[in-house]
Design a protein around this motif. Structure first.
Motif, PDB file in Angstrom:
ATOM      1  N   LYS A  84       0.586  -1.207  -0.016  1.00 42.99           N
ATOM      2  CA  LYS A  84      -0.065  -0.301   0.169  1.00 42.99           C
ATOM      3  C   LYS A  84       0.912   0.979   0.471  1.00 42.99           C
ATOM      4  O   LYS A  84       0.892   1.954  -0.624  1.00 42.99           O
ATOM      5  N   ALA A  85       2.503   1.409   0.814  1.00 48.61           N
ATOM      6  CA  ALA A  85       2.864   2.039   1.195  1.00 48.61           C
ATOM      7  C   ALA A  85       3.780   2.893  -0.690  1.00 48.61           C
ATOM      8  O   ALA A  85       3.978   3.510  -1.193  1.00 48.61           O
ATOM      9  N   MET A  86       3.803   1.133  -1.126  1.00 55.02           N
ATOM     10  CA  MET A  86       4.810   1.518  -2.545  1.00 55.02           C
ATOM     11  C   MET A  86       3.941   2.740  -3.614  1.00 55.02           C
ATOM     12  O   MET A  86       3.713   2.718  -4.187  1.00 55.02           O
ATOM     13  N   LYS A  87       2.487   1.709  -3.588  1.00 54.03           N
ATOM     14  CA  LYS A  87       1.447   2.719  -4.440  1.00 54.03           C
ATOM     15  C   LYS A  87       0.930   3.823  -4.354  1.00 54.03           C
ATOM     16  O   LYS A  87       0.464   4.033  -5.412  1.00 54.03           O
ATOM     17  N   GLU A  88       0.939   4.466  -2.814  1.00 57.12           N
ATOM     18  CA  GLU A  88       0.799   5.945  -2.496  1.00 57.12           C
ATOM     19  C   GLU A  88       1.982   6.283  -2.851  1.00 57.12           C
ATOM     20  O   GLU A  88       2.149   7.661  -2.985  1.00 57.12           O
ATOM     21  N   GLY A  89       3.034   6.072  -2.783  1.00 57.44           N
ATOM     22  CA  GLY A  89       4.743   6.622  -3.902  1.00 57.44           C
ATOM     23  C   GLY A  89       5.157   6.661  -1.942  1.00 57.44           C
ATOM     24  O   GLY A  89       5.678   8.435  -2.628  1.00 57.44           O
ATOM     25  N   LYS A  90       4.881   6.229  -1.254  1.00 54.35           N
ATOM     26  CA  LYS A  90       5.532   6.447   0.671  1.00 54.35           C
ATOM     27  C   LYS A  90       6.816   6.124   0.510  1.00 54.35           C
ATOM     28  O   LYS A  90       7.505   6.062   1.705  1.00 54.35           O
ATOM     29  N   LEU A  91       6.850   4.213  -0.053  1.00 54.90           N
ATOM     30  CA  LEU A  91       8.144   3.780  -0.011  1.00 54.90           C
ATOM     31  C   LEU A  91       9.302   3.628   0.302  1.00 54.90           C
ATOM     32  O   LEU A  91       9.663   4.080  -1.413  1.00 54.90           O
ATOM     33  N   LYS A  92      10.424   3.850   0.740  1.00 57.73           N
ATOM     34  CA  LYS A  92      11.362   4.581   0.616  1.00 57.73           C
ATOM     35  C   LYS A  92      12.304   2.972   1.061  1.00 57.73           C
ATOM     36  O   LYS A  92      12.216   2.427   1.982  1.00 57.73           O
ATOM     37  N   SER A  93      13.480   2.656   0.073  1.00 59.97           N
ATOM     38  CA  SER A  93      14.002   1.393   0.144  1.00 59.97           C
ATOM     39  C   SER A  93      15.534   2.627   1.464  1.00 59.97           C
ATOM     40  O   SER A  93      15.755   3.528   2.012  1.00 59.97           O
ATOM     41  N   GLY A  94      15.854   1.291   1.881  1.00 56.62           N
ATOM     42  CA  GLY A  94      16.625   1.346   3.084  1.00 56.62           C
ATOM     43  C   GLY A  94      18.303   2.520   3.394  1.00 56.62           C
ATOM     44  O   GLY A  94      17.413   3.399   3.436  1.00 56.62           O
ATOM     45  N   ARG A  95      18.434   2.251   2.707  1.00 54.92           N
ATOM     46  CA  ARG A  95      20.204   3.426   2.188  1.00 54.92           C
ATOM     47  C   ARG A  95      20.044   4.294   1.816  1.00 54.92           C
ATOM     48  O   ARG A  95      19.842   5.242   2.714  1.00 54.92           O
ATOM     49  N   SER A  96      20.005   4.539   0.564  1.00 52.63           N
ATOM     50  CA  SER A  96      19.797   5.678  -0.244  1.00 52.63           C
ATOM     51  C   SER A  96      18.451   6.499  -0.488  1.00 52.63           C
ATOM     52  O   SER A  96      18.626   6.996  -0.512  1.00 52.63           O
ATOM     53  N   GLY A  97      17.572   6.155   0.232  1.00 57.20           N
ATOM     54  CA  GLY A  97      16.061   6.714   0.537  1.00 57.20           C
ATOM     55  C   GLY A  97      15.431   6.702  -0.920  1.00 57.20           C
ATOM     56  O   GLY A  97      14.390   8.170  -0.625  1.00 57.20           O
ATOM     57  N   LYS A  98      15.726   6.142  -1.651  1.00 55.73           N
ATOM     58  CA  LYS A  98      15.153   6.538  -3.058  1.00 55.73           C
ATOM     59  C   LYS A  98      13.300   5.500  -3.167  1.00 55.73           C
ATOM     60  O   LYS A  98      13.456   4.594  -2.172  1.00 55.73           O
ATOM     61  N   LYS A  99      12.437   6.841  -4.138  1.00 61.11           N
ATOM     62  CA  LYS A  99      11.271   5.542  -3.733  1.00 61.11           C
ATOM     63  C   LYS A  99      11.592   4.457  -4.885  1.00 61.11           C
ATOM     64  O   LYS A  99      12.393   4.076  -5.559  1.00 61.11           O
ATOM     65  N   VAL A 100      10.562   3.158  -3.895  1.00 53.78           N
ATOM     66  CA  VAL A 100      10.392   1.705  -4.415  1.00 53.78           C
ATOM     67  C   VAL A 100       9.238   2.254  -5.383  1.00 53.78           C
ATOM     68  O   VAL A 100       8.196   2.245  -4.880  1.00 53.78           O
ATOM     69  N   THR A 101       9.304   1.276  -6.448  1.00 55.31           N
ATOM     70  CA  THR A 101       8.309   1.288  -7.229  1.00 55.31           C
ATOM     71  C   THR A 101       7.957  -0.042  -8.334  1.00 55.31           C
ATOM     72  O   THR A 101       6.886  -0.105  -9.184  1.00 55.31           O
TER      73      THR A 101
END
Length: 75
Positions: free
Chosen positions: A33-50
């Motif tokens: 759900k967080a990924m679909k909303e665009g709120k999920l970030k990857s661990g170290r780099s902090g980039k958005k998960v798609t």
């Protein structure tokens, strides 16, 4: 013919046990759900998960840390 019937029974017995607990499923669901909303970030780099596979991996990782029933990571 009898050997294929017994093989099917053996496969059914192996797959009948749950691999993931309901708690792990809930963790993966929240990450998706967080990924679909665009709120999920990857661990170290902090980039958005798609990628959905990455979201699932993050959810399973969090479930492992919480102690939910999840198979160990493949090495």
């Amino acid at each position: 013919m009898a050997t294929t019937a017994t093989a099917k029974k053996d496969n059914a017995k192996k797959s009948s046990a749950r691999k993931y607990s309901p708690a792990a499923s809930k963790s993966v669901e929240t990450e998706m759900k967080a990924m679909k909303e665009g709120k999920l970030k990857s661990g170290r780099s902090g980039k958005k998960v798609t990628d959905p596979k990455q979201a699932i991996a993050i959810g399973l990782s969090k479930a492992r840390k919480e102690g939910a029933k999840v198979p160990p990571e493949k090495s």
